[in-house]
Design an enzyme around this catalytic site. Structure first.
Site, PDB file in Angstrom:
ATOM      1  N   ILE A  72     -13.726 -20.391   5.099  1.00  0.00           N
ATOM      2  CA  ILE A  72     -13.336 -21.250   6.352  1.00  0.00           C
ATOM      3  C   ILE A  72     -13.884 -20.740   7.767  1.00  0.00           C
ATOM      4  O   ILE A  72     -14.129 -19.608   8.157  1.00  0.00           O
ATOM      5  CB  ILE A  72     -11.448 -20.269   6.219  1.00  0.00           C
ATOM      6  N   ASP A  77       5.395 -20.251   3.735  1.00  0.00           N
ATOM      7  CA  ASP A  77       5.161 -18.617   4.324  1.00  0.00           C
ATOM      8  C   ASP A  77       4.618 -18.762   5.900  1.00  0.00           C
ATOM      9  O   ASP A  77       4.358 -17.623   5.913  1.00  0.00           O
ATOM     10  CB  ASP A  77       3.930 -18.640   3.029  1.00  0.00           C
TER      11      ASP A  77
HETATM   12  N1  LIG Z   1     -10.430 -18.100  10.324  1.00  0.00           N
HETATM   13  C1  LIG Z   1      -9.714 -17.735  10.138  1.00  0.00           C
HETATM   14  N2  LIG Z   1     -10.268 -17.543  12.418  1.00  0.00           N
HETATM   15  C2  LIG Z   1     -10.135 -15.733  12.667  1.00  0.00           C
HETATM   16  N3  LIG Z   1      -9.429 -15.333  12.446  1.00  0.00           N
HETATM   17  C3  LIG Z   1      -8.744 -15.494  10.967  1.00  0.00           C
HETATM   18  C4  LIG Z   1      -8.361 -16.194  10.319  1.00  0.00           C
HETATM   19  N4  LIG Z   1      -8.010 -16.284   9.041  1.00  0.00           N
HETATM   20  C5  LIG Z   1      -7.261 -14.985   9.173  1.00  0.00           C
HETATM   21  N5  LIG Z   1      -7.616 -14.496  10.011  1.00  0.00           N
HETATM   22  C6  LIG Z   1      -6.265 -13.665  10.965  1.00  0.00           C
HETATM   23  O1  LIG Z   1      -5.982 -12.642  10.062  1.00  0.00           O
HETATM   24  C7  LIG Z   1      -5.588 -12.432   9.757  1.00  0.00           C
HETATM   25  C8  LIG Z   1      -5.009 -12.745   8.360  1.00  0.00           C
HETATM   26  O2  LIG Z   1      -5.131 -13.358   7.597  1.00  0.00           O
HETATM   27  P1  LIG Z   1      -4.571 -13.791   6.850  1.00  0.00           P
HETATM   28  O3  LIG Z   1      -3.106 -14.526   7.496  1.00  0.00           O
HETATM   29  O4  LIG Z   1      -4.895 -15.686   6.716  1.00  0.00           O
HETATM   30  O5  LIG Z   1      -3.932 -13.217   5.722  1.00  0.00           O
HETATM   31  P2  LIG Z   1      -3.174 -13.124   4.400  1.00  0.00           P
HETATM   32  O6  LIG Z   1      -3.883 -11.692   3.685  1.00  0.00           O
HETATM   33  O7  LIG Z   1      -2.756 -14.598   4.411  1.00  0.00           O
HETATM   34  O8  LIG Z   1      -1.743 -12.464   5.282  1.00  0.00           O
HETATM   35  P3  LIG Z   1      -0.389 -12.313   4.672  1.00  0.00           P
HETATM   36  O9  LIG Z   1      -0.271 -11.926   4.210  1.00  0.00           O
HETATM   37  O10 LIG Z   1       0.364 -11.617   6.310  1.00  0.00           O
HETATM   38  O11 LIG Z   1       0.112 -14.056   5.102  1.00  0.00           O
HETATM   39  C9  LIG Z   1      -4.534 -13.746  10.151  1.00  0.00           C
HETATM   40  O12 LIG Z   1      -3.036 -13.162  11.216  1.00  0.00           O
HETATM   41  C10 LIG Z   1      -5.608 -13.953  12.193  1.00  0.00           C
HETATM   42  O13 LIG Z   1      -5.249 -12.500  12.790  1.00  0.00           O
HETATM   43 MN   LIG Z   2      -1.319 -15.869   3.039  1.00  0.00          MN
END
Ligand SMILES: Nc1ncnc2c1ncn2[C@@H]1O[C@H](COP(=O)(O)OP(=O)(O)OP(=O)(O)O)[C@@H](O)[C@H]1O
Ligand SMILES: [Mn+2]
Length: 420
Positions: free
Chosen positions: A252, A314
């Site tokens: 990603i 979500d």
């Molecule tokens: N592709 C991306 N580009 C820039 N920032 C990113 C990207 N993916 C994630 N982030 C940053 O990292 C944070 C956490 O990523 P993500 O929401 O995918 O994680 P998660 O583990 O699914 O968290 P949650 O359980 O809160 O949903 C995001 O809120 C964002 O700030």
């Molecule tokens: Mn998530």
């Protein structure tokens, strides 16, 4: 009573009736300005919509001739293309993001970018410190950093329970990218599928990542696993590579720049039996319209359509870049193809407004062309097919629901629901 008096009394009575009528008409027109949702519960609206789906006009069910024009351009643009120097491609790509638009509608470097994401050698690997789910940060040979979300589930696995249940689905991130591209909501990170050699990742890992990896001797040789570092990461729940040390996942693109995080007005409580205000109040959007600016609200409504199609329930927080909404974190989608979580569409049916451009775009991809096209666009992805047939059918089924909800809003409030 004299005739004169009768006329006089009748006159007064008539004036009252006239006043009352004018008042009522005024009141009705006021109510029309403030589109109070006339259906009292989500359940009632869902029933009404399910009924409407069955009598949708043929134009929603057949292919739109306008589709062919988009198809050829999109197929050409997203076809992986050979590249010589990844750094040159990335220099271009990192200039693409403008506010919340992460990449241009058409650009000859897109195909090459997709190839670099799936082919560039990996030079370093670390745990990602952000979020609650397991992710890695990988450095590609050209110094570019990307995120890796590993596979947890097989394509046909059905995740039961709440809409936000289970772990991330790596394939959902990939599908979300292509869906957003087709719907011209170019606010998602670019994502491709890739199989990584976990032994090689171990060799490139920093000490912290190595500490969260398991290397075990088995009867079939050495097995490599990773459990990572995150809120839900534990040593008892690692993901493991296959007998060839390969592990599937999504690569990603890391969106550059400053992102701001906001609580979604349609956030769930994430507690069994505890409901959020929006879940029971069909007029939830009326006060919201004064509190949130219209552009943001229209962004959230676009996002709700996108999320409903992929079954992502979500989006507790959303992020913005330069004022516009970006769709990061699309992994909690495609959990159960047999279900539609109708309430993901609450922003659309509670506000009953929508960008006209979004509506026009949705109409282009009727009659099964949406999932057919994404299927063709992803043919060259290493992880093709990205979703199985049942999930494709579910996307098409949900698109008809979206059509029906918008039709319902159009019937109730007229064309003014479509905003330019
Ligand atoms: N592709 C991306 N580009 C820039 N920032 C990113 C990207 N993916 C994630 N982030 C940053 O990292 C944070 C956490 O990523 P993500 O929401 O995918 O994680 P998660 O583990 O699914 O968290 P949650 O359980 O809160 O949903 C995001 O809120 C964002 O700030
Ligand atoms: Mn998530």
């Amino acid at each position: 009573m004299t005739n004169k008096r009768v006329l006089y009394v009748a006159g007064i009575l008539l004036s009252f009736v006239a006043l009352a009528l004018v008042g009522n008409v005024y009141l009705l027109s006021r109510l029309n300005d403030e589109p109070a949702i006339k259906v009292s519960s989500v359940r009632a609206l869902e029933n009404l919509i399910r009924h409407r789906v069955r009598s949708l006009k043929p134009s929603y069910l057949n292919r739109n001739p306008r589709f062919f024009m988009y198809r050829n351009r999109l197929l050409r643009n997203y076809k992986p293309a050979p590249y010589e120097n990844a750094s040159v491609i990335w220099d271009i790509v990192n200039w693409w993001p403008a506010e919340n638009e992460i990449y241009p509608m058409y650009d000859s470097s897109m195909g090459q970018l997709l190839s670099t994401l799936s082919k560039e050698p990996i030079t370093r690997a670390q745990n990602s410190p952000r979020g609650t789910q397991l992710k890695l940060v990988l450095k590609l040979a050209n110094q570019q950093k990307v995120i890796f979300k590993p596979q947890w589930y097989g394509r046909d696995e059905v995740i039961d329970g709440p809409v936000y249940g289970g772990k991330d689905r790596h394939n959902a991130e990939i599908y979300a990218f292509y869906l957003a591209a087709v719907l011209n909501m170019r606010w998602t990170p670019i994502a491709v599928g890739r199989k990584l050699d976990l032994k090689e990742i171990y060799q490139k890992a920093d000490q912290e990542l190595k500490n969260t990896m398991l290397v075990q001797e088995t009867s079939n040789g050495t097995e490599y696993c990773v459990y990572g570092k995150c809120h839900y990461c534990t040593e008892d729940e690692p993901v493991c590579a296959d007998e060839n040390n390969l592990i599937e996942g999504a690569i990603i693109y890391l969106i550059p720049g400053t992102l701001s995080r906001h609580r979604s007005p349609w956030q769930r409580t994430y507690k069994d039996g505890v409901r959020a205000a929006w879940e029971d109040d069909m007029n939830y959007c009326i006060p919201l319209k004064d509190k949130i600016d219209t552009t943001r609200l229209l962004d959230l409504i676009d996002a709700s359509i996108f999320d409903f199609l992929i079954q992502n329930g979500d989006r507790h927080h959303y992020e913005t870049r330069g004022g516009g909404l970006i769709l990061i974190d699309n992994g909690k989608a495609f959990g159960n193809p047999n279900k539609d979580f109708f309430d993901v569409l609450a922003p659309l049916y509670q506000c009953c407004i929508l960008r006209k451009t979004t509506w026009d775009r949705l109409l282009v991809f009727s009659g099964g062309t949406l999932t057919d096209l994404i299927d063709r666009m992803t043919k060259n992805d290493e992880l093709y097919p990205i979703i199985n047939k049942k999930h494709k059918q579910a996307v098409e089924r949900r698109l008809l629901i979206v059509y029906s909800v918008v039709e319902y809003c159009l019937d109730t409030y007229g064309e003014k629901i479509l905003k330019s």
